[in-house]
Design a protein around this motif. Structure first.
Motif, PDB file in Angstrom:
ATOM      1  N   PHE A   7     -11.889  -2.338  10.545  1.00 52.01           N
ATOM      2  CA  PHE A   7     -12.555  -1.452   9.589  1.00 52.01           C
ATOM      3  C   PHE A   7     -14.054  -1.674   9.704  1.00 52.01           C
ATOM      4  CE2 PHE A   7      -8.281  -2.059   8.062  1.00 52.01           C
ATOM      5  CZ  PHE A   7      -7.902  -0.787   7.654  1.00 52.01           C
ATOM      6  N   THR A  36     -11.269   2.168  11.991  1.00 50.63           N
ATOM      7  CA  THR A  36     -11.388   3.076  10.851  1.00 50.63           C
ATOM      8  C   THR A  36     -12.734   2.862  10.162  1.00 50.63           C
ATOM      9  OG1 THR A  36      -8.990   2.931  10.472  1.00 50.63           O
ATOM     10  CG2 THR A  36     -10.347   3.795   8.661  1.00 50.63           C
ATOM     11  N   ILE A  38     -15.153   2.766   7.034  1.00 50.74           N
ATOM     12  CA  ILE A  38     -15.035   2.706   5.574  1.00 50.74           C
ATOM     13  C   ILE A  38     -16.119   3.606   5.006  1.00 50.74           C
ATOM     14  CG2 ILE A  38     -15.290   1.234   3.551  1.00 50.74           C
ATOM     15  CD1 ILE A  38     -13.927  -0.985   4.968  1.00 50.74           C
ATOM     16  N   LEU A  43     -13.445   7.164  -0.041  1.00 51.92           N
ATOM     17  CA  LEU A  43     -12.845   6.225  -0.994  1.00 51.92           C
ATOM     18  C   LEU A  43     -12.963   6.761  -2.417  1.00 51.92           C
ATOM     19  CD1 LEU A  43     -14.230   2.853   0.434  1.00 51.92           C
ATOM     20  CD2 LEU A  43     -11.906   3.743   0.680  1.00 51.92           C
ATOM     21  N   THR A  68     -10.849  -3.980   2.399  1.00 53.69           N
ATOM     22  CA  THR A  68     -10.160  -4.097   3.694  1.00 53.69           C
ATOM     23  C   THR A  68      -8.685  -4.492   3.547  1.00 53.69           C
ATOM     24  OG1 THR A  68     -12.180  -4.503   4.953  1.00 53.69           O
ATOM     25  CG2 THR A  68     -10.133  -5.338   5.903  1.00 53.69           C
ATOM     26  N   LEU A  71      -6.810  -1.489   2.282  1.00 58.50           N
ATOM     27  CA  LEU A  71      -6.719  -0.426   3.285  1.00 58.50           C
ATOM     28  C   LEU A  71      -5.735  -0.763   4.391  1.00 58.50           C
ATOM     29  CD1 LEU A  71     -10.528   0.478   3.492  1.00 58.50           C
ATOM     30  CD2 LEU A  71      -8.722   1.769   2.318  1.00 58.50           C
TER      31      LEU A  71
END
Length: 238
Positions: A7, A36, A38, A43, A68, A71
């Motif tokens: 992430f 991915t 962030i 979010l 993290t 996720l």
């Protein structure tokens, strides 16, 4: 083998930094990696982040990084890394350092910045364990990391989160500094290959900012940027 989840902190002001970081990881990786970004906007839309902006936040992922484990569904190991990194080595080497007895693993810097500002004029703050949270291997299924719920990430203090205060000291594993080599702070020792960076962290600001275009290792980042942009152009024309 399952993909190694990475992430990367994303800030719209540093989109090119994110793309080059991603490119540098994938280019060197000999294992399957799932990267991915962030993104705070996503979010917030998904109800995972509602924290009001703090006056000391220098990036959009100052606090969202601690999502993290959530996720990653609190399963397996995953890495968080700031977008201002350039990887020079295979991330498999980093993954192979994982030790299951730890809740998190990171480079345990003793770092006091000399500058009052960083990047594009953001205020430089000084606190214990500074930069530890900029690149972290999370043992997402570790019971202690279940503390990192969206509620906690949105309400706990910066000190609690950035200093890993939900953990005991012996639950934090150490990684060699070359995996979070701080430009302007860490040094390469001549004739000692163990000091050469495997991942450069342009923590003061990187060459994508005008004020930092001549920082140390700027040439390596610019070369990687050109590679990324050339490959992106080829992908569009093919």
């Amino acid at each position: 083998m399952a993909n190694f989840k990475v992430f990367v902190g994303y800030d719209p002001r540093e989109d090119i930094a994110y793309e080059v970081c991603r490119h540098s990881i994938l280019k060197k990786a000999s294992i399957p990696v799932e990267i991915t970004p962030i993104k705070q906007s996503e979010l917030r839309k998904n109800g995972l982040y509602w924290r009001e902006k703090d006056q000391y936040e220098s990036t959009e992922f100052s606090f969202s990084r601690f999502l993290t484990p959530k996720l990653a569904n609190y399963e397996g190991w995953a890495m968080f890394v700031d977008c201002d990194f350039l990887y020079l080595a295979d991330i498999k080497e980093l993954r192979d350092l994982i030790d299951e007895k730890y809740a998190v693993m990171c480079v345990q810097h003793e770092y006091v910045p000399k500058e009052a500002t960083k990047m594009d004029g953001a205020v430089q703050t000084v606190y214990p364990r500074k930069n530890w949270s900029s690149m972290v291997l999370y043992n997402c299924g570790h019971p202690k990391n279940s503390v990192l719920t969206p509620e906690a990430v949105n309400t706990e203090t910066g000190a609690f989160l950035h200093r890993f205060q939900w953990l005991q000291d012996d639950e934090i594993g150490s990684i060699p500094f070359v995996w979070n080599f701080l430009e302007g702070h860490n040094k390469v020792v001549e004739d000692d290959p163990s000091t050469f960076p495997k991942a450069i962290h342009y923590t003061r600001g990187g060459p994508w900012f005008e004020a930092w275009k001549n920082c140390a290792f700027a040439d390596l980042w610019l070369k990687a940027r050109d590679e990324y942009q050339n490959e992106a152009k080829k992908a569009i024309t093919n």
